[in-house]
Design an enzyme around this catalytic site. Structure first.
Site, PDB file in Angstrom:
ATOM      1  CG  PHE A  42      34.592  11.837  36.606  1.00 35.24           C
ATOM      2  CD1 PHE A  42      35.317  11.995  35.617  1.00 35.24           C
ATOM      3  CD2 PHE A  42      33.708  12.414  36.334  1.00 35.24           C
ATOM      4  CE1 PHE A  42      34.938  12.265  34.693  1.00 35.24           C
ATOM      5  CE2 PHE A  42      33.346  13.181  35.509  1.00 35.24           C
ATOM      6  CZ  PHE A  42      33.829  13.061  33.838  1.00 35.24           C
ATOM      7  CB  CYS A  43      39.583  13.434  38.915  1.00 34.60           C
ATOM      8  SG  CYS A  43      40.032  12.507  40.389  1.00 34.60           S
ATOM      9  CB  THR A  44      43.422  10.406  36.629  1.00 32.48           C
ATOM     10  OG1 THR A  44      43.015  11.548  35.885  1.00 32.48           O
ATOM     11  CG2 THR A  44      43.880   9.363  35.516  1.00 32.48           C
TER      12      THR A  44
END
Length: 304
Positions: free
Chosen positions: A178-180
């Site tokens: 996951f990331c922003t």
């Protein structure tokens, strides 16, 4: 608190050979509509975050969608109480998110997208290895429970981290990233798929979509989500958290951090004080003085 500015974080991977031709019309429209932020254009697509009035952002998004390659961009909307950017930039780049590995193309191979509603079940599975692909200072103020922090300073370091920990990464059947907003995971999952990993997943819409969609009482997220604008961080419901940035090192600061003896506005904070020399700090002080003078001059010119 009144929220006057609509913020759009967007990206779209595409085969965009004529990307240079889009720079001027995008910049002209943004300047005409008083939109600020940054858009990156490359042969692999578009990426950026911009803010403006609700109508202005709608017009810009509609304009972007007139480009045949950008029919279905990934967009997350939120709101800000004040303009979160100082200027508008449309930049031409080699990559719209810099990983530095040749041949990685999310249009050809990528991980499996997981909607926010299905994310909790995946990351609570004992066979899932959960990896935060963001930078260490982002992880420091919030992440998903049980996530591995690679401890990277930039996304360019992620491939090397994967190669170093390949033996450990293969111990679990599934890999979830996951990331922003989702764009870094397009590249990171494509990269590990190219290495031969098969059950690779990533959070569709990123942390921002999860915080917008999942109620706080059901959430597996702790802390805040760092964002790359003057809001600094957001929490559930994409509400602003009231942090500020250290102008010397861009680390996020809360009220407690500003009480540190190492904190000096525009000059230093706990995170960078011992990493800088007094010569550096004097340079930052002068820069801070010039910024304050510029603000004063702008304020006086508006009053005349």
């Amino acid at each position: 608190m009144e929220k006057n500015f609509k913020v759009a974080a967007l990206y779209c991977f595409a085969d965009l050979k004529h990307y240079r031709q889009l720079q001027k019309p995008l910049l002209d429209l943004c300047q005409a509509k008083d939109i600020k932020g940054t858009l990156l254009l490359a042969q692999e697509g578009i990426n950026g975050t911009i803010a403006g009035s609700c109508r202005a952002i709608e017009e810009l998004v509609n304009f972007i969608k007139t480009e045949p390659a950008f029919q279905t961009p990934e967009i997350k909307y939120s709101w800000a109480s004040k303009m979160p950017f100082h200027r508008m930039k449309v930049r031409l780049k080699k990559e719209i998110v810099t990983m530095g590995v040749e041949g990685i193309n999310p249009l050809k191979i990528v991980g499996t997208y997981v909607d926010p509603e299905d994310w909790n079940a995946l990351i609570q599975d004992e066979e899932t290895l959960l990896i935060d692909t963001r930078n260490d200072y982002e992880y420091a103020i919030g992440s998903f429970q049980g996530a591995i922090d690679p401890g990277i300073k930039t996304f360019r370091e992620f491939p090397e981290w994967v190669r170093k920990h390949e033996a450990d990464l293969k111990k679990k059947k599934k890999m979830a990233m996951f990331c922003t907003g989702g764009i870094r995971c397009e590249k990171s999952t494509a990269y590990v798929r190219e290495l031969g990993y098969e059950q690779v997943y990533h959070l569709k819409g990123g942390i921002l979509k999860y915080l917008e969609t999942i109620p706080k009482e059901e959430s597996l997220w702790w802390g805040e989500c760092f964002v790359f604008d003057e809001r600094v961080s957001v929490k559930h419901g994409l509400e602003e958290c009231g942090r500020e940035l250290c102008r010397a090192c861009r680390s996020p600061l809360n009220a407690e951090g500003k009480l540190s003896p190492h904190y000096e506005a525009g000059v230093s904070c706990d995170a960078c004080y011992n990493k800088r020399s007094e010569v550096d700090r004097e340079r930052f002080r002068e820069r801070h003085r010039q910024i304050q003078l510029s603000k004063l001059r702008a304020m006086h010119s508006h009053q005349e």
